[in-house]
Write an enzyme that holds these catalytic residues in place. Structure first.
Site, PDB file in Angstrom:
ATOM      1  N   SER A  46     -13.381   2.801  46.708  1.00 31.71           N
ATOM      2  CA  SER A  46     -12.561   3.580  47.641  1.00 31.71           C
ATOM      3  C   SER A  46     -11.686   4.645  47.018  1.00 31.71           C
ATOM      4  O   SER A  46     -11.056   5.412  47.746  1.00 31.71           O
ATOM      5  CB  SER A  46     -11.684   2.653  48.466  1.00 31.71           C
ATOM      6  N   SER A  85     -12.537   4.189  51.298  1.00 32.38           N
ATOM      7  CA  SER A  85     -11.533   4.143  52.319  1.00 32.38           C
ATOM      8  C   SER A  85     -10.317   5.047  52.062  1.00 32.38           C
ATOM      9  O   SER A  85      -9.660   5.475  53.022  1.00 32.38           O
ATOM     10  CB  SER A  85     -11.049   2.709  52.514  1.00 32.38           C
TER      11      SER A  85
END
Ligand code: GLN
Length: 409
Positions: free
Chosen positions: A92, A68
């Site tokens: 992430s 992310s």
């Protein structure tokens, strides 16, 4: 400055204080030049889950930067800043580092205070560091590490001077890593991993051998269980953590006549589809009738995974694997296929379940696939042994010939 976590529900939110990690960077003279894009609340692998924008990969703007924390990785890759912070709940920091050809460091759970970090799954969340070199990532880690009385899970293990491990390349001996035992995780080279990634990682293993390491394959039979266990535990914890965004305690408030529709409308409007799906999955897994079958079982699997990593790290100084099963893919390619997207996290989620530190650094370019895309090598160490990862990573990076990990203009 505004802090949205990539979510519409925090569109106008201005936090009243700095996270401890940010405060420490500022105290040392660091300058915060901006905030970066991410998948909403860290849920995703591409930044396509952001309520605002999709970030492009600086190596090829038609491709995703990973996620992310894709904005943080892209910003360092494009040399818009020297270093950046991201959060790593299931990969992430490491997967976008791999996709963008930069260094990504996920510290041991507890090494860095989570105070001020927006919570996704609290038993897995760690603030991590991006840099264009191992030394830069290590310097940033040194700045943000250490105990913080505002986070009860932050460790009081002292933060060593990580910068002591970055000698210039001409100070290395002929075999600077003589005697280092490296375990290549067999299950990470199985089917489902692009051939171009496997061959690049195998060449990286040969490079480690040239530096004096002994590289042997190790088997972690529980490896493939990491993905289902992670998605149950992360969704469960997030369903609890995100309950604070109800339009009253946090989050923009919908106009409503009565309380239930105030909560309902604020959340229906404020959260994106992926976040809603995870809240539903997590609430289901934690419900009285299914708790034993899902949440409890996933916790048991987590213990098995933790033990198998411990055993492998008793026999080896570090473990290595690809950082992701492929190089950066096209924007839109996996957007409507959540399972395919989740499968891309197979290399990283186990490390969070085990709470271990891991360093990802570019080790070559994909061969036989899309030309010119970087491939990341993941090095996993024992808990609180970031020093070893940084030392090995620095020597690997400084002796890797013939590659320049700077994206074309
Ligand atoms: N892609 C994973 C997820 O969606 C990891 C995210 C993260 O580390 N924040 O949960």
């Amino acid at each position: 400055m505004p802090s949205t976590g990539g979510s519409r529900i925090l569109e106008n939110y201005r936090p009243p204080f700095d996270a401890t990690a940010v405060k420490r960077v500022k105290a040392l003279g660091g300058i915060v030049v901006g905030k970066t894009n991410l998948d909403e609340f860290g849920m995703g692998s591409t930044t396509e889950g952001s309520a605002y924008k999709v970030t492009s990969n600086p190596w090829d703007i038609s491709r995703v930067p990973g996620g992310s924390s894709g904005g943080s990785a892209a910003a360092v890759s494009a040399r818009q800043c020297a270093v950046s912070l991201g959060s790593d709940t299931g990969g992430s920091v490491r997967q976008p580092a791999s996709f963008c050809g930069v260094v990504g460091l996920k510290p041991t759970y507890g090494r860095v205070s989570r105070y001020g970090l927006m919570a996704y799954a609290s038993s897995l969340d760690v603030i991590g560091c991006f840099g264009s070199s191992v030394a830069d990532a290590g310097i940033l880690l040194g700045a943000i590490s250490g105990h913080d009385r505002l986070d009860a899970t932050s460790s009081d293990t002292g933060a060593p001077d990580f910068t002591a491990h970055f000698p210039p390349a001409d100070a290395f001996g002929a075999k600077p890593l003589q005697g280092l035992r490296v375990g290549l995780i067999r299950e990470t080279l199985d089917s489902g991993v692009d051939h171009g990634v496997t061959s690049t990682v195998q060449r990286a293993a040969s490079h480690l051998e040239e530096l004096g390491c002994t590289v042997k394959e190790v088997s972690l039979p529980s490896f493939s269980l990491g993905l289902p266990a992670y998605y149950i535990l992360a969704s469960s914890e997030s369903s609890s953590n995100l309950s604070r965004y109800d339009g009253v305690r946090y989050g923009s408030q919908a106009a409503a006549e009565e309380l239930n529709s105030l909560y309902g409308d604020s959340r229906a409007r404020g959260f994106g589809a992926e976040v809603k799906m995870r809240i539903l999955m997590g609430t289901y897994a934690l419900s009285a009738g299914y708790y034993d079958a899902y949440y409890k079982r996933a916790q048991q699997v987590r213990t098995v995974i933790r033990k198998s990593f411990k055993a492998a790290l008793d026999e080896n100084d570090i473990l290595i694997s690809p950082a992701a099963p492929s190089a950066a893919y096209k924007i839109g390619e996996k957007k409507n296929d959540p399972l395919a997207m989740y499968a891309g996290d197979i290399m990283t989620v186990n490390v969070n379940l085990a709470g271990l530190p891991a360093l990802v650094l570019p080790c070559g370019f994909v061969e036989g696939g899309p030309a010119g895309l970087p491939v990341g090598l993941q090095m996993i160490g024992a808990a609180f042994d970031e020093e070893k990862l940084l030392k090995v990573g620095h020597i690997f990076e400084q002796t890797l010939q013939g590659h320049r990990f700077v994206p074309p203009l």
